[in-house]
Design a protein around this motif. Sequence first.
Motif, PDB file in Angstrom:
ATOM      1  N   ASP A   1       0.859  -1.189   0.000  1.00  0.00           N
ATOM      2  CA  ASP A   1       0.000   0.000   0.000  1.00  0.00           C
ATOM      3  C   ASP A   1       0.895   1.238   0.000  1.00  0.00           C
ATOM      4  O   ASP A   1       1.449   1.620   1.030  1.00  0.00           O
ATOM      5  CB  ASP A   1      -0.902  -0.024   1.235  1.00  0.00           C
ATOM      6  N   GLU A   2       1.047   1.874  -1.150  1.00  0.00           N
ATOM      7  CA  GLU A   2       1.960   3.007  -1.276  1.00  0.00           C
ATOM      8  C   GLU A   2       1.455   4.230  -0.522  1.00  0.00           C
ATOM      9  O   GLU A   2       2.251   5.043  -0.049  1.00  0.00           O
ATOM     10  CB  GLU A   2       2.189   3.326  -2.751  1.00  0.00           C
ATOM     11  N   ASP A   3       0.157   4.388  -0.407  1.00  0.00           N
ATOM     12  CA  ASP A   3      -0.395   5.500   0.372  1.00  0.00           C
ATOM     13  C   ASP A   3      -0.083   5.322   1.854  1.00  0.00           C
ATOM     14  O   ASP A   3       0.236   6.294   2.551  1.00  0.00           O
ATOM     15  CB  ASP A   3      -1.908   5.602   0.163  1.00  0.00           C
ATOM     16  N   LEU A   4      -0.177   4.084   2.332  1.00  0.00           N
ATOM     17  CA  LEU A   4       0.143   3.810   3.738  1.00  0.00           C
ATOM     18  C   LEU A   4       1.616   4.068   4.000  1.00  0.00           C
ATOM     19  O   LEU A   4       1.975   4.641   5.043  1.00  0.00           O
ATOM     20  CB  LEU A   4      -0.211   2.366   4.085  1.00  0.00           C
ATOM     21  N   PHE A   5       2.476   3.651   3.074  1.00  0.00           N
ATOM     22  CA  PHE A   5       3.909   3.925   3.256  1.00  0.00           C
ATOM     23  C   PHE A   5       4.153   5.417   3.391  1.00  0.00           C
ATOM     24  O   PHE A   5       4.877   5.862   4.300  1.00  0.00           O
ATOM     25  CB  PHE A   5       4.743   3.375   2.100  1.00  0.00           C
ATOM     26  N   LEU A   6       3.577   6.205   2.496  1.00  0.00           N
ATOM     27  CA  LEU A   6       3.803   7.645   2.526  1.00  0.00           C
ATOM     28  C   LEU A   6       3.253   8.257   3.811  1.00  0.00           C
ATOM     29  O   LEU A   6       3.869   9.165   4.387  1.00  0.00           O
ATOM     30  CB  LEU A   6       3.151   8.301   1.306  1.00  0.00           C
ATOM     31  N   GLU A   7       2.128   7.752   4.274  1.00  0.00           N
ATOM     32  CA  GLU A   7       1.562   8.241   5.538  1.00  0.00           C
ATOM     33  C   GLU A   7       2.522   7.992   6.694  1.00  0.00           C
ATOM     34  O   GLU A   7       2.757   8.878   7.531  1.00  0.00           O
ATOM     35  CB  GLU A   7       0.230   7.536   5.792  1.00  0.00           C
ATOM     36  N   GLU A   8       3.091   6.788   6.744  1.00  0.00           N
ATOM     37  CA  GLU A   8       4.023   6.449   7.823  1.00  0.00           C
ATOM     38  C   GLU A   8       5.322   7.249   7.692  1.00  0.00           C
ATOM     39  O   GLU A   8       5.888   7.703   8.694  1.00  0.00           O
ATOM     40  CB  GLU A   8       4.322   4.946   7.801  1.00  0.00           C
ATOM     41  N   LEU A   9       5.803   7.424   6.474  1.00  0.00           N
ATOM     42  CA  LEU A   9       7.009   8.224   6.265  1.00  0.00           C
ATOM     43  C   LEU A   9       6.789   9.662   6.719  1.00  0.00           C
ATOM     44  O   LEU A   9       7.652  10.258   7.387  1.00  0.00           O
ATOM     45  CB  LEU A   9       7.413   8.196   4.788  1.00  0.00           C
ATOM     46  N   ASN A  10       5.647  10.222   6.368  1.00  0.00           N
ATOM     47  CA  ASN A  10       5.367  11.612   6.726  1.00  0.00           C
ATOM     48  C   ASN A  10       5.258  11.819   8.230  1.00  0.00           C
ATOM     49  O   ASN A  10       5.552  12.910   8.730  1.00  0.00           O
ATOM     50  CB  ASN A  10       4.110  12.100   6.018  1.00  0.00           C
ATOM     51  N   LYS A  11       4.838  10.800   8.964  1.00  0.00           N
ATOM     52  CA  LYS A  11       4.841  10.888  10.433  1.00  0.00           C
ATOM     53  C   LYS A  11       6.270  11.119  10.922  1.00  0.00           C
ATOM     54  O   LYS A  11       6.504  11.934  11.826  1.00  0.00           O
ATOM     55  CB  LYS A  11       4.293   9.604  11.044  1.00  0.00           C
ATOM     56  N   ARG A  12       7.187  10.411  10.343  1.00  0.00           N
ATOM     57  CA  ARG A  12       8.586  10.527  10.771  1.00  0.00           C
ATOM     58  C   ARG A  12       9.203  11.826  10.270  1.00  0.00           C
ATOM     59  O   ARG A  12      10.034  12.426  10.953  1.00  0.00           O
ATOM     60  CB  ARG A  12       9.351   9.295  10.276  1.00  0.00           C
ATOM     61  N   ARG A  13       8.798  12.271   9.099  1.00  0.00           N
ATOM     62  CA  ARG A  13       9.288  13.550   8.603  1.00  0.00           C
ATOM     63  C   ARG A  13       8.827  14.691   9.501  1.00  0.00           C
ATOM     64  O   ARG A  13       9.584  15.647   9.744  1.00  0.00           O
ATOM     65  CB  ARG A  13       8.793  13.787   7.177  1.00  0.00           C
ATOM     66  N   ALA A  14       7.607  14.592   9.991  1.00  0.00           N
ATOM     67  CA  ALA A  14       7.070  15.648  10.850  1.00  0.00           C
ATOM     68  C   ALA A  14       7.831  15.754  12.161  1.00  0.00           C
ATOM     69  O   ALA A  14       7.940  16.840  12.744  1.00  0.00           O
ATOM     70  CB  ALA A  14       5.588  15.400  11.121  1.00  0.00           C
ATOM     71  N   ALA A  15       8.369  14.641  12.628  1.00  0.00           N
ATOM     72  CA  ALA A  15       9.118  14.634  13.895  1.00  0.00           C
ATOM     73  C   ALA A  15      10.624  14.753  13.676  1.00  0.00           C
ATOM     74  O   ALA A  15      11.395  14.739  14.640  1.00  0.00           O
ATOM     75  CB  ALA A  15       8.814  13.343  14.667  1.00  0.00           C
ATOM     76  N   SER A  16      11.055  14.877  12.421  1.00  0.00           N
ATOM     77  CA  SER A  16      12.481  14.943  12.101  1.00  0.00           C
ATOM     78  C   SER A  16      13.098  16.212  12.676  1.00  0.00           C
ATOM     79  O   SER A  16      12.498  17.287  12.649  1.00  0.00           O
ATOM     80  CB  SER A  16      12.665  14.917  10.581  1.00  0.00           C
ATOM     81  N   LYS A  17      14.317  16.080  13.193  1.00  0.00           N
ATOM     82  CA  LYS A  17      14.986  17.201  13.840  1.00  0.00           C
ATOM     83  C   LYS A  17      15.951  17.891  12.872  1.00  0.00           C
ATOM     84  O   LYS A  17      16.558  17.251  12.020  1.00  0.00           O
ATOM     85  CB  LYS A  17      15.751  16.718  15.072  1.00  0.00           C
ATOM     86  N   VAL A  18      16.070  19.175  13.022  1.00  0.00           N
ATOM     87  CA  VAL A  18      17.007  19.955  12.221  1.00  0.00           C
ATOM     88  C   VAL A  18      18.379  19.905  12.881  1.00  0.00           C
ATOM     89  O   VAL A  18      18.512  20.162  14.081  1.00  0.00           O
ATOM     90  CB  VAL A  18      16.540  21.415  12.079  1.00  0.00           C
ATOM     91  N   LYS A  19      19.402  19.580  12.118  1.00  0.00           N
ATOM     92  CA  LYS A  19      20.755  19.523  12.672  1.00  0.00           C
ATOM     93  C   LYS A  19      21.278  20.924  12.957  1.00  0.00           C
ATOM     94  O   LYS A  19      21.101  21.841  12.144  1.00  0.00           O
ATOM     95  CB  LYS A  19      21.707  18.822  11.701  1.00  0.00           C
ATOM     96  N   THR A  20      21.930  21.075  14.092  1.00  0.00           N
ATOM     97  CA  THR A  20      22.503  22.373  14.450  1.00  0.00           C
ATOM     98  C   THR A  20      24.004  22.420  14.251  1.00  0.00           C
ATOM     99  O   THR A  20      24.583  23.495  14.126  1.00  0.00           O
ATOM    100  CB  THR A  20      22.183  22.700  15.920  1.00  0.00           C
ATOM    101  N   GLU A  21      24.652  21.259  14.205  1.00  0.00           N
ATOM    102  CA  GLU A  21      26.095  21.207  13.996  1.00  0.00           C
ATOM    103  C   GLU A  21      26.389  20.406  12.729  1.00  0.00           C
ATOM    104  O   GLU A  21      26.155  19.208  12.678  1.00  0.00           O
ATOM    105  CB  GLU A  21      26.812  20.568  15.192  1.00  0.00           C
ATOM    106  N   VAL A  22      26.879  21.087  11.718  1.00  0.00           N
ATOM    107  CA  VAL A  22      27.211  20.449  10.449  1.00  0.00           C
ATOM    108  C   VAL A  22      28.639  20.823  10.072  1.00  0.00           C
ATOM    109  O   VAL A  22      29.029  21.988  10.184  1.00  0.00           O
ATOM    110  CB  VAL A  22      26.238  20.893   9.337  1.00  0.00           C
ATOM    111  N   HIS A  23      29.422  19.835   9.649  1.00  0.00           N
ATOM    112  CA  HIS A  23      30.813  20.056   9.254  1.00  0.00           C
ATOM    113  C   HIS A  23      30.958  19.641   7.797  1.00  0.00           C
ATOM    114  O   HIS A  23      31.382  18.525   7.492  1.00  0.00           O
ATOM    115  CB  HIS A  23      31.765  19.257  10.144  1.00  0.00           C
ATOM    116  N   GLU A  24      30.590  20.515   6.898  1.00  0.00           N
ATOM    117  CA  GLU A  24      30.590  20.180   5.477  1.00  0.00           C
ATOM    118  C   GLU A  24      31.996  20.014   4.937  1.00  0.00           C
ATOM    119  O   GLU A  24      32.905  20.759   5.289  1.00  0.00           O
ATOM    120  CB  GLU A  24      29.864  21.265   4.677  1.00  0.00           C
ATOM    121  N   ASP A  25      32.135  19.011   4.078  1.00  0.00           N
ATOM    122  CA  ASP A  25      33.363  18.850   3.315  1.00  0.00           C
ATOM    123  C   ASP A  25      33.030  18.097   2.033  1.00  0.00           C
ATOM    124  O   ASP A  25      31.934  17.568   1.879  1.00  0.00           O
ATOM    125  CB  ASP A  25      34.458  18.123   4.120  1.00  0.00           C
TER     126      ASP A  25
END
Length: 387
Positions: free
Chosen positions: A355-379
């Motif tokens: 069920d692709e709609d169910l997958f997207l629903e579950e993914l979006n739950k996790r996206r909504a709770a995803s945290k923004v990184k404050t320390e990034v060391h790009e290279d």
Amino acid sequence: MEKEVRIGIIGIGNMGSDHAKRIARGDIRGMKLTAAADVKPARRAWAKENLPADVKIYENETQLLDDPEINAVLIAVPHYDHPGFAIRAMEKGLNVMCEKPAGVYTKQVREAIACADRHPELTFAMMFNQRTNPLYIKMHEIVQSGRYGNLKRVTWIITDWYRTQHYYDSGEWRATWNGEGGGVLLNQCPHQLDLLQWICGLPVKVMSFMQEGKWHHIEVEDDVTTYLEFENGATGCFITTTGETPGTNRLEVDLDNAKIVCEHDTLTISELEADEPTWRFSCPEGFTPPKYHDIAIPLEGPNPQHNGVLQAFADHILNGAPLVADGREGIRGLMLSNAMHLSHWLGHPVEIPFDEDLFLEELNKRRAASKVKTEVHEDTADLKGTF
């Protein structure tokens, strides 16, 4: 037919910069690096310093897609943008090479496939560079030929993806649900998931067990064990992690009359001297297996990796030669990883198609709770020897 592939690269981070260097130095016949784009000033500064002076550097993909000189793009940006950028490029009349994975969720990728179907005059390809490896080409040939009978079992232990915390801290999008959409399955393993279905066929059921942030300070999976079931009743296991070293990369495929093992850049077949399904019911002894002998399979040709995929892309545009992987094939390995994630999230087996709609629903739950990184060391990492 085009006379030259004038390519623009969208995204010049680790992979994009690596592609840019090989194209700029003339590794790909018939292909010229014409433009590159990145939203990050540091990446653009790298491009201006390291790429030829005639390569145009843009601040975003919109500017690059509007360049009338280019006729192809290579997409090497964070995963969520792969299908959308591919669609925009094709709608501009541009040929598309997309880095893996094809996207984060299959519904998104189906839109890109539909766009490609509306534009049969364009080339749509996936950067599945492991399909150029003679080891996997030979395994694909042997298993798909049916010469040793039906698939019984496939086991892939792929634990040599070791990554440090610095790797995950090198980009704000890395290892987050909202930025990357997954962990080891979506970043490191798309090649292996593609190869698994290419060699053995797509499983019809999975049951997956994952641990998120087990070995690193990340919110996505870095440890996975998955049970696989195929249409003919064959079973399998797929094990992967970025937290073990020294790691293992062993692919074992059991067929009716042979076992094929790929490990340490060698391919070995243990070939039975009798048909096992027949032997099983005709042998007069209870403990005697059929005899077998080992064959070391000689491999033919080089392993051109990314250069091979890009050369096939250029040749397909210029003269219709075969691709290494059509862009439409990218959805198959993604179906497998989506099913694995969904099984883990729901705590029970998942059938493919799911069920692709169910997958997207579950993914979006996790996206909504995803945290923004404050320390990034790009290279920009040196990727030599990591493929």
